[in-house]
Design an enzyme around this catalytic site. Structure first.
Site, PDB file in Angstrom:
ATOM      1  N   TYR A 157       0.834  -1.210   0.000  1.00 40.31           N
ATOM      2  CA  TYR A 157       0.000   0.000   0.000  1.00 40.31           C
ATOM      3  C   TYR A 157       0.871   1.263   0.000  1.00 40.31           C
ATOM      4  O   TYR A 157       0.700   2.163  -0.822  1.00 40.31           O
ATOM      5  CB  TYR A 157      -0.889  -0.067   1.239  1.00 40.31           C
ATOM      6  CG  TYR A 157      -1.667   1.169   1.596  1.00 40.31           C
ATOM      7  CD1 TYR A 157      -2.812   1.514   0.892  1.00 40.31           C
ATOM      8  CD2 TYR A 157      -1.291   1.960   2.682  1.00 40.31           C
ATOM      9  CE1 TYR A 157      -3.558   2.628   1.248  1.00 40.31           C
ATOM     10  CE2 TYR A 157      -2.026   3.069   3.051  1.00 40.31           C
ATOM     11  CZ  TYR A 157      -3.160   3.400   2.329  1.00 40.31           C
ATOM     12  OH  TYR A 157      -3.880   4.504   2.697  1.00 40.31           O
ATOM     13  N   LEU A 204      -8.765   1.363  15.981  1.00 38.62           N
ATOM     14  CA  LEU A 204      -9.859   1.923  16.777  1.00 38.62           C
ATOM     15  C   LEU A 204     -11.152   1.132  16.610  1.00 38.62           C
ATOM     16  O   LEU A 204     -11.853   0.847  17.582  1.00 38.62           O
ATOM     17  CB  LEU A 204     -10.082   3.391  16.406  1.00 38.62           C
ATOM     18  CG  LEU A 204     -10.362   4.218  17.637  1.00 38.62           C
ATOM     19  CD1 LEU A 204      -9.079   4.597  18.337  1.00 38.62           C
ATOM     20  CD2 LEU A 204     -11.148   5.460  17.283  1.00 38.62           C
ATOM     21  N   GLY A 223       1.698  -4.491  21.468  1.00 38.29           N
ATOM     22  CA  GLY A 223       1.135  -3.124  21.491  1.00 38.29           C
ATOM     23  C   GLY A 223       2.169  -2.052  21.743  1.00 38.29           C
ATOM     24  O   GLY A 223       1.878  -1.000  22.329  1.00 38.29           O
ATOM     25  N   ASP A 311       5.565  -3.536  10.538  1.00 40.78           N
ATOM     26  CA  ASP A 311       4.929  -2.386  11.202  1.00 40.78           C
ATOM     27  C   ASP A 311       5.849  -1.171  11.253  1.00 40.78           C
ATOM     28  O   ASP A 311       7.072  -1.293  11.152  1.00 40.78           O
ATOM     29  CB  ASP A 311       4.530  -2.794  12.632  1.00 40.78           C
ATOM     30  CG  ASP A 311       3.338  -2.010  13.152  1.00 40.78           C
ATOM     31  OD1 ASP A 311       2.889  -1.065  12.470  1.00 40.78           O
ATOM     32  OD2 ASP A 311       2.854  -2.344  14.252  1.00 40.78           O
ATOM     33  N   ARG A 315       5.173   6.920  14.677  1.00 38.30           N
ATOM     34  CA  ARG A 315       4.812   7.826  13.579  1.00 38.30           C
ATOM     35  C   ARG A 315       4.453   9.185  14.149  1.00 38.30           C
ATOM     36  O   ARG A 315       3.303   9.448  14.476  1.00 38.30           O
ATOM     37  CB  ARG A 315       3.581   7.266  12.866  1.00 38.30           C
ATOM     38  CG  ARG A 315       3.882   6.690  11.536  1.00 38.30           C
ATOM     39  CD  ARG A 315       2.599   6.376  10.823  1.00 38.30           C
ATOM     40  NE  ARG A 315       2.667   5.074  10.221  1.00 38.30           N
ATOM     41  CZ  ARG A 315       1.613   4.364   9.891  1.00 38.30           C
ATOM     42  NH1 ARG A 315       0.396   4.796  10.140  1.00 38.30           N
ATOM     43  NH2 ARG A 315       1.761   3.207   9.321  1.00 38.30           N
TER      44      ARG A 315
HETATM   45  C1  UGA Z   1      -3.215   2.287   8.771  1.00 45.47           C
HETATM   46  C2  UGA Z   1      -3.062   2.427   7.290  1.00 45.47           C
HETATM   47  O1  UGA Z   1      -2.363   1.390   6.748  1.00 45.47           O
HETATM   48  C3  UGA Z   1      -2.429   3.729   6.926  1.00 45.47           C
HETATM   49  O2  UGA Z   1      -2.322   3.882   5.573  1.00 45.47           O
HETATM   50  C4  UGA Z   1      -3.248   4.840   7.427  1.00 45.47           C
HETATM   51  O3  UGA Z   1      -2.630   6.071   7.111  1.00 45.47           O
HETATM   52  C5  UGA Z   1      -3.359   4.693   8.895  1.00 45.47           C
HETATM   53  O4  UGA Z   1      -3.929   3.420   9.210  1.00 45.47           O
HETATM   54  C6  UGA Z   1      -4.252   5.777   9.407  1.00 45.47           C
HETATM   55  O5  UGA Z   1      -5.332   5.499   9.903  1.00 45.47           O
HETATM   56  O6  UGA Z   1      -3.853   6.911   9.228  1.00 45.47           O
HETATM   57  P1  UGA Z   1      -1.712   1.821  10.912  1.00 45.47           P
HETATM   58  O7  UGA Z   1      -1.346   3.064  11.633  1.00 45.47           O
HETATM   59  O8  UGA Z   1      -0.754   0.701  11.054  1.00 45.47           O
HETATM   60  O9  UGA Z   1      -1.945   2.152   9.382  1.00 45.47           O
HETATM   61  O10 UGA Z   1      -3.158   1.424  11.397  1.00 45.47           O
HETATM   62  P2  UGA Z   1      -3.832   0.352  12.345  1.00 45.47           P
HETATM   63  O11 UGA Z   1      -4.244  -0.836  11.587  1.00 45.47           O
HETATM   64  O12 UGA Z   1      -4.889   1.106  13.034  1.00 45.47           O
HETATM   65  O13 UGA Z   1      -2.711  -0.137  13.351  1.00 45.47           O
HETATM   66  C7  UGA Z   1      -2.104   0.681  14.295  1.00 45.47           C
HETATM   67  C8  UGA Z   1      -1.285  -0.176  15.226  1.00 45.47           C
HETATM   68  O14 UGA Z   1      -2.166  -0.949  16.044  1.00 45.47           O
HETATM   69  C9  UGA Z   1      -0.372  -1.212  14.545  1.00 45.47           C
HETATM   70  O15 UGA Z   1       0.792  -1.322  15.288  1.00 45.47           O
HETATM   71  C10 UGA Z   1      -1.152  -2.505  14.630  1.00 45.47           C
HETATM   72  O16 UGA Z   1      -0.337  -3.649  14.623  1.00 45.47           O
HETATM   73  C11 UGA Z   1      -1.853  -2.331  15.974  1.00 45.47           C
HETATM   74  N1  UGA Z   1      -3.113  -3.084  16.132  1.00 45.47           N
HETATM   75  C12 UGA Z   1      -4.081  -2.985  15.202  1.00 45.47           C
HETATM   76  C13 UGA Z   1      -3.324  -3.822  17.282  1.00 45.47           C
HETATM   77  O17 UGA Z   1      -2.446  -3.911  18.152  1.00 45.47           O
HETATM   78  N2  UGA Z   1      -4.502  -4.486  17.440  1.00 45.47           N
HETATM   79  C14 UGA Z   1      -5.482  -4.419  16.519  1.00 45.47           C
HETATM   80  O18 UGA Z   1      -6.547  -5.056  16.723  1.00 45.47           O
HETATM   81  C15 UGA Z   1      -5.270  -3.670  15.375  1.00 45.47           C
END
Ligand code: UGA
Length: 351
Positions: A157, A204, A223, A311, A315
């Site tokens: 992506y 979320l 986490g 991951d 950010r």
């Molecule tokens: C995602 C998208 O891939 C990005 O392109 C986008 O810009 C971004 O969301 C956003 O909303 O701006 P990411 O930040 O990795 O990227 O989004 P999440 O899937 O929400 O994950 C955030 C973190 O939480 C990651 O470390 C993931 O491994 C973790 N996570 C996610 C958990 O620990 N548990 C979950 O149930 C889901």
């Protein structure tokens, strides 16, 4: 082009108008301006209340359709929010993710370059790639963009999004602005798995779903990753600051040919901290003791998302440029963002 907000003859085109950000933008354009909207999306459930508005025209289509692209490029400002942006799809569906995030926006950029439309393209903070836990402020114009190897398909992506940014920036004659969102949150974000979507939505929606179902929140790889969560309302304010600046004359030309981070650097949390905050807020909303909610559970990333998951560990958006060029700074505190999002989710999905 000088789209004063009270100009009834002005139309803004919004691709992804029925999505999370698009639905908030549509509401804001209709409430804060006299403009008309030309909206394109495949999904309209979030904007049903606007479908009969005489200031709006909606088309059920996507950017794969050349006729839709040609129609969009007739408008003076085109905001492109369309994307496949569900992390669980980046691994198993890389070709579709790449096509939707490169081929289709590139075709739109070509059309806008020909017609002279101002293209406001939504990219992603994920283009900063595989940032380490000790990475500092991510600056639009100086931070190197480093991804994982090709076997780490998580980066399909981000690779496509970055290629689109480079294509846009290199396109002769195109008037453009690129936006990199940092974890926008708010009502209507994502979906509830098994109810109005499948797979794994962003964190979320996952945590909200688990709380509502009385299940443990899943902490991927403990986490430890950190994110800066940003209110979608701040994001809309950013867009209005951009519209405002872009509608002016030469002194505002600084908003064109620019990439902007849109994020709230004050709202940084590790995902484990996010889980605790959301459990606390949920307990308050429900009027129960937090001790009655299941404890979070640690899961391995590749087990949870599939082979190729990787991951960004931190950010942190640089916010100086948006402040300097647009006078914009996201200001909604994390607790307000989370309470609003979770309250909406509980109300929406409890029905
Ligand atoms: C995602 C998208 O891939 C990005 O392109 C986008 O810009 C971004 O969301 C956003 O909303 O701006 P990411 O930040 O990795 O990227 O989004 P999440 O899937 O929400 O994950 C955030 C973190 O939480 C990651 O470390 C993931 O491994 C973790 N996570 C996610 C958990 O620990 N548990 C979950 O149930 C889901």
């Amino acid at each position: 082009m000088n789209p004063r907000f009270d100009d009834r003859s002005f139309t803004v085109a919004i691709v992804g108008c029925g999505g999370f950000i698009g639905s908030h933008l549509l509401d804001a354009v209709l409430c804060r301006t006299k403009w008309r909207v030309f909206g394109v999306d495949l999904d309209f459930y979030r904007i049903q209340h606007r479908l009969n508005d005489e200031r709006c025209e909606f088309v059920c289509a996507d950017l794969a359709d050349p006729e839709t692209v040609a129609r969009l490029a007739r408008f003076p400002v085109v905001v492109n929010l369309a994307a496949i942006c569900t992390p669980s799809r980046y691994m198993g569906e890389a070709p579709a993710v790449i096509r939707s995030n490169y081929d289709h926006p590139a075709a739109l950029a070509d059309a806008c370059a020909k017609s002279g439309s101002w293209l406001i393209h939504f990219s992603t903070s994920e283009v900063y790639g595989r940032t380490g836990a000790d990475s500092g402020v991510l600056d639009e114009d100086s931070t190197p963009l480093v991804f994982g190897p090709v076997t780490a398909s998580r980066w399909s992506y981000a690779t496509a999004k970055l290629l689109t940014e480079r294509y846009i920036a290199g396109l002769s004659g195109l008037k453009w602005t690129v936006v990199r969102p940092f974890n926008f949150v708010g009502p209507y974000m994502d979906y509830m798995p098994g109810v109005d979507g499948e797979g794994i939505p962003r964190v979320l929606a996952n945590f909200s779903t688990a709380l509502l179902r009385g299940e443990p929140l899943k902490l991927v790889n403990g986490g430890k990753a950190k994110r800066c969560f940003t209110s979608v309302h701040d994001a809309i304010d950013f867009l209005f600051a951009l519209f405002d600046a872009g509608s002016g004359t030469a002194q505002n030309a600084g908003v064109f040919s620019q990439v902007f981070n849109v994020g709230n650097a004050d709202n940084e949390l590790s995902i484990a901290e996010l889980a605790q905050k959301m459990r606390q807020i949920y307990a308050e909303i429900r009027g129960v003791d937090i001790a009655t909610l299941p404890e979070p559970q640690v899961v391995a990333g590749e087990e949870y998302y599939g082979t190729g998951y990787d991951d960004s560990m931190r950010r942190l958006p640089g916010v100086e440029k948006a402040e300097r060029l647009l006078g914009f700074r996201a200001s909604t505190p994390i607790d307000v963002c989370l309470r609003e999002s979770l309250t909406w989710f509980v109300k929406h999905y409890s029905v």
